[in-house]
Design an enzyme around this catalytic site. Structure first.
Site, mmCIF file in Angstrom:
data_model
loop_
_atom_site.group_PDB
_atom_site.id
_atom_site.type_symbol
_atom_site.label_atom_id
_atom_site.label_comp_id
_atom_site.label_asym_id
_atom_site.label_seq_id
_atom_site.Cartn_x
_atom_site.Cartn_y
_atom_site.Cartn_z
ATOM 1 N N GLN A 77 6.983 5.624 0.970
ATOM 2 C CA GLN A 77 7.890 4.873 1.833
ATOM 3 C C GLN A 77 9.301 4.740 1.257
ATOM 4 O O GLN A 77 10.244 4.508 1.997
ATOM 5 C CB GLN A 77 7.311 3.482 2.102
ATOM 6 C CG GLN A 77 6.028 3.531 2.919
ATOM 7 C CD GLN A 77 5.432 2.153 3.140
ATOM 8 O OE1 GLN A 77 4.603 1.720 2.364
ATOM 9 N NE2 GLN A 77 5.843 1.471 4.185
ATOM 10 N N HIS A 172 -1.646 5.142 -2.220
ATOM 11 C CA HIS A 172 -1.158 4.247 -1.167
ATOM 12 C C HIS A 172 -0.876 5.090 0.086
ATOM 13 O O HIS A 172 0.247 5.542 0.320
ATOM 14 C CB HIS A 172 0.103 3.523 -1.641
ATOM 15 C CG HIS A 172 0.499 2.356 -0.769
ATOM 16 N ND1 HIS A 172 0.760 1.095 -1.256
ATOM 17 C CD2 HIS A 172 0.667 2.248 0.576
ATOM 18 C CE1 HIS A 172 1.067 0.270 -0.262
ATOM 19 N NE2 HIS A 172 1.028 0.954 0.863
ATOM 20 N N ASN A 216 -4.936 1.541 -1.869
ATOM 21 C CA ASN A 216 -4.370 0.519 -0.977
ATOM 22 C C ASN A 216 -5.016 0.594 0.401
ATOM 23 O O ASN A 216 -5.010 1.649 1.045
ATOM 24 C CB ASN A 216 -2.864 0.786 -0.823
ATOM 25 C CG ASN A 216 -2.189 -0.262 0.038
ATOM 26 O OD1 ASN A 216 -1.979 -1.383 -0.404
ATOM 27 N ND2 ASN A 216 -1.878 0.078 1.275
ATOM 28 N N GLU A 217 -5.583 -0.506 0.835
ATOM 29 C CA GLU A 217 -6.104 -0.669 2.190
ATOM 30 C C GLU A 217 -6.813 0.574 2.737
ATOM 31 O O GLU A 217 -6.365 1.157 3.741
ATOM 32 C CB GLU A 217 -4.967 -1.027 3.146
ATOM 33 C CG GLU A 217 -4.298 -2.327 2.846
ATOM 34 C CD GLU A 217 -3.280 -2.706 3.930
ATOM 35 O OE1 GLU A 217 -3.109 -1.956 4.903
ATOM 36 O OE2 GLU A 217 -2.662 -3.752 3.781
HETATM 37 C C1 BGC Z 1 0.908 -1.470 3.940
HETATM 38 C C2 BGC Z 1 2.340 -1.083 3.765
HETATM 39 C C3 BGC Z 1 3.115 -1.385 5.037
HETATM 40 C C4 BGC Z 1 2.999 -2.863 5.317
HETATM 41 C C5 BGC Z 1 3.825 -3.391 6.489
HETATM 42 C C6 BGC Z 1 0.769 -2.846 4.542
HETATM 43 O O1 BGC Z 1 -0.467 -3.083 5.058
HETATM 44 O O2 BGC Z 1 0.226 -1.397 2.710
HETATM 45 O O3 BGC Z 1 2.413 0.260 3.383
HETATM 46 O O4 BGC Z 1 4.430 -0.968 4.953
HETATM 47 O O5 BGC Z 1 1.651 -3.150 5.574
HETATM 48 O O6 BGC Z 1 3.340 -2.944 7.700
#
Ligand code: BGC
Length: 460
Positions: A77, A172, A216-217
């Site tokens: 990002q 991520h 990440n998530e």
């Molecule tokens: C993610 C980010 C994202 C952010 C805002 C998060 O869940 O890890 O990459 O930019 O949300 O939407």
């Protein structure tokens, strides 16, 4: 017609003789179903019950000594130029990203990280969560790029010179293109590639890093990549979800073991999103069960599988999500996007963070809030948003929840995945044509909070 033919004298006799057993069978089914449903209903009502807390009269709310104050970013990002990522080709496809935005040089963080670390320092941050881009480290399968390791080493050294503690995410959302080409997380055999990547990074950088996040998530990756098709690989195939989930869970476990084999003292966690899903009507059974199930499937199912391989939980909280069965009728006749932005209330709700933290009590693990943030166009100012959420963190700590750090999402305005550059969550504005950075007025209060390790409790 067929049924009628089947229902002949033989069948009649059979039913007549076995009437008793058939009845018993049906009663057993009814009892099993009713007790299962009752249990689920009971569990969901208990789960959705708000804890609540008393307010403090103190003028300032002090955080524990050593609390980490930081911001978070993700390589794809902010860095720019990640040409070997699966996102790079995806974003060139027409209609994938809002306004046709491209990462291109993104926020140019790959080049300007020294200046960005200076800005973190001006904001009194004592920690920084960032990710290493796998597709830079291993642009082709099996070919590791030592120069890229040196780049990240330099980022770590720059942070260390300013007394900023790193928290490093190993994956991520963005994956090397070759990995996706080989079937990505769909294939169990591919976990070994993740192991090789983690081993390489850890071998080279573990002496500089104490806090690691394996991924990440993963649930967001699965749902956006394989259900809504908003992210690469852009599929809509719900049948793959179970397999993907199994494989990322396995990969996390292997990542955990690899990091600990090299550094026993390291703390290794995962970052997971938790919205505050709550029934819109407190006493509605279906809404209670739905809210509980959403939270379970979205967050807790995965965490429960890895509790033995988890030193801390990285928690993300953005909004409250009301579950309203009446809104489901809007689903008919509306596109999914309209439905999501209109009918579902994703509202700003600081108390939800307290409630979410209390829901994590049973894991008995340290928690870092690894993401929480608000875009510029929201109804609320960023300073108020941060302050109100931090008060809730304070109250959760008072209740005995071991929260050790808070990372605002995000440092810089940057590429917000399929939303392009429209959603500006940053503490720092980035001029897209000159890349000039300006700390936003609303960010200074967070700098003060970090400096005093406390948040003001006076009314706003
Ligand atoms: C993610 C980010 C994202 C952010 C805002 C998060 O869940 O890890 O990459 O930019 O949300 O939407």
């Amino acid at each position: 017609m067929n049924l009628y033919i089947c229902y002949n004298d033989e069948m009649k006799n059979y039913l007549e003789i076995n009437k008793k057993y058939i009845l018993i069978f049906l009663i057993v089914c009814l009892v099993v179903f009713t007790s299962g449903f009752a249990r689920l209903t009971y569990k969901s009502f208990r789960y959705n019950k708000a804890y609540g807390h008393d307010k403090s009269n103190d003028e300032t709310l002090n955080f524990p000594k050593g609390f980490l104050w930081g911001t978070a970013t993700a390589a794809y990002q902010v860095e720019g130029g990640n040409v070997y990522s699966n996102w790079w080709d995806f974003e060139q496809e027409e209609g994938r990203i809002k306004n046709g935005d491209r990462t291109d040089i993104a926020a140019n963080h790959y080049v300007m990280y020294k200046q960005d670390v200076d800005l973190m320092n001006q904001l009194n941050m004592n920690s920084y969560r960032f990710s290493i881009e796998w597709s830079r480290i291993e642009p082709k399968q099996g070919e590791f790029d030592a120069e890229e390791i040196e780049h990240y080493r330099d980022v770590l050294n720059t942070l260390s010179a300013k007394g900023i503690k790193p928290m490093v995410t190993l994956w991520h959302h963005s994956l090397p293109y070759w990995f996706e080409d080989l079937g990505g997380w769909e294939r169990q055999e591919n976990i070994t590639y993740y192991e090789e990547y983690v081993s390489y990074v850890v071998k080279n950088l573990s002496s500089e890093v104490d806090l690691w996040i394996t991924m990440n998530e993963p649930m967001a990756y699965i749902s956006c990549g394989y259900i809504s098709a908003k992210w690469p690989p852009g599929e809509q195939d719900i049948w793959k979800v179970n397999r993907l989930l199994k494989n990322v869970i396995q990969a996390h476990k292997r990542g955990y073991e690899i990091i600990h084999a090299s550094d026993q003292e390291a703390e290794v966690g995962i970052a997971e999103h938790s919205s505050y899903a709550v029934p819109y009507h407190k006493n509605n059974v279906i809404e209670n069960i739905a809210a509980y199930s959403i939270d379970y499937i979205w967050t807790h199912y995965l965490l429960e599988q890895i509790t033995d391989e988890l030193d801390f939980i990285g928690l993300h909280y953005y909004y409250r999500q009301y579950i309203n069965v009446a809104a489901v009728k809007d689903l008919f006749g509306q596109s999914l996007d309209e439905f999501e932005s209109g009918s579902m209330d994703r509202s700003y709700y600081p108390q939800g963070l307290f409630e979410v933290l209390m829901r994590f009590e049973d894991y008995n693990k340290p928690i870092y809030i690894t993401e929480l943030g608000v875009p510029d166009y929201h109804e609320i100012d960023r300073d108020q948003f941060i302050r109100e959420h931090l008060r809730e963190v304070y109250y959760a700590i008072q209740q005995g929840i071991d929260v050790r750090g808070f990372y605002y999402w995000t440092l810089l305005d940057c590429f917000e995945w399929s939303e392009g550059y429209d959603a500006e969550f940053g503490l720092i504005d980035v001029d897209r044509s000159t890349m000039e950075r300006t700390i936003k007025d609303e960010s200074w209060e967070y700098a003060q909070i970090a400096n005093c390790n406390c948040v003001s409790n006076s009314s706003d």
